[in-house]
Design a protein around this motif. Structure first.
Motif, PDB file in Angstrom:
ATOM      1  N   TRP A   1     133.674  42.573 -21.479  1.00 26.87           N
ATOM      2  CA  TRP A   1     133.189  43.915 -21.150  1.00 26.87           C
ATOM      3  C   TRP A   1     133.981  45.004 -21.875  1.00 26.87           C
ATOM      4  CZ3 TRP A   1     128.618  44.983 -19.567  1.00 26.87           C
ATOM      5  CH2 TRP A   1     127.911  44.062 -18.815  1.00 26.87           C
TER       6      TRP A   1
ATOM      7  N   ASP B   1     132.210  47.855 -24.194  1.00 34.07           N
ATOM      8  CA  ASP B   1     132.452  49.295 -24.022  1.00 34.07           C
ATOM      9  C   ASP B   1     132.967  49.932 -25.302  1.00 34.07           C
ATOM     10  OD1 ASP B   1     131.628  49.348 -21.404  1.00 34.07           O
ATOM     11  OD2 ASP B   1     133.634  49.095 -20.561  1.00 34.07           O
TER      12      ASP B   1
ATOM     13  N   ARG C   1     125.934  47.846 -22.359  1.00 29.13           N
ATOM     14  CA  ARG C   1     126.831  48.836 -21.733  1.00 29.13           C
ATOM     15  C   ARG C   1     126.057  49.781 -20.826  1.00 29.13           C
ATOM     16  NH1 ARG C   1     126.822  54.595 -21.613  1.00 29.13           N
ATOM     17  NH2 ARG C   1     128.919  55.268 -21.028  1.00 29.13           N
TER      18      ARG C   1
END
Length: 250
Positions: A65, A69, A102
């Motif tokens: 993640w 991002d 995202r």
């Protein structure tokens, strides 16, 4: 991380402030992606196949993640450069899936009801990390003769669970024990290993073409003002500050 002499680490101070900030932000995002990917490789190599490893598995998704991002941020700032060269435009187009992933996570709270009602096949809520691992027993005479295909999921399974079993899309190498990293979430799949290759192309573009054009422009502007251009070009880098106070408790 980027090498210390990379253009994105040595942005000239003479640049217009907005362009300089964009380049510094791009360098920051690239460093963050490279660090997260390196840590992802380490965790993937350490994850045992025959016993629970809750913390290691959670770390996989922290890094996935983080890459998502930071890639979204990188794409966003690169599109705001004064001139978007074909190499940059190609990178932005190729990495569009990272922004889709995202945005889906960013609006998770607003879409809870839709997610619960949805009947389509999709990965678990926090995604699926996949990669190929080559262990010592998979190497004979210096050649790779086998591998393990890994899929680790995280989060609640809604509707019909589904994801893709990873297959090697690039040649396996005995010196590379983990490779072919993919991440799936919210009906989107991104190729993390390909992202690293694409970033190398972007960095090379900045370190050669962009550096030469900007340095030439700064030299021309300095000479027009009667200033030594090499002195102007010495002022580079974003800098930083680290302070530690040693305090005695009496």
């Amino acid at each position: 991380m980027l090498p210390p002499d990379s253009f994105l680490k040595q942005v000239p101070h003479a640049l217009e402030s907005r362009a300089r900030l964009i380049l510094e932000a791009a360098g920051w995002a690239i460093d963050s992606i490279l660090i997260a990917f390196s840590d992802l490789e380490s965790v993937a190599l350490a994850t045992p196949i025959d016993q629970p490893s809750t913390e290691l598995e959670h770390r996989l998704f922290v890094h996935c993640w983080s890459i998502v991002d930071q890639c979204h941020m990188l794409r966003s700032v690169l599109q705001r450069l004064p001139v978007v060269h074909p190499e940059i435009a190609h990178f932005v187009q190729q990495t569009e899936g990272y922004t889709f992933v995202r945005n889906s996570m960013d609006h998770l709270a607003e879409k809870l009801d839709n997610l619960v009602r949805a009947k389509v096949t999709k990965p678990p809520i926090f995604g699926v990390a996949s990669w190929i691992r080559v262990d010592p027993e998979n190497i004979v005479g210096g050649k790779v003769v086998g591998f393990t295909s890994w899929n680790v999921s995280s989060g609640t399974v809604l509707a019909t669970p589904g994801w893709t079993a990873v297959r090697p899309r690039r040649e396996l190498c005995a010196a590379e024990p983990v490779s072919n990293f993919y991440f799936e979430a919210f009906e989107h799949s991104v190729d993390l290993s390909q992202l690293i290759d694409d970033i190398r192309v972007v960095v090379e573009h900045f370190d050669t073409t962009v550096r030469a054009r900007i340095d030439d422009g700064i030299r021309e502007g300095a000479r027009a003002r009667g200033i030594d251009p090499e002195e102007v070009l010495k002022l580079k880098g974003s800098g930083g500050l680290k302070i530690g106070f040693k305090i005695a408790i009496v």
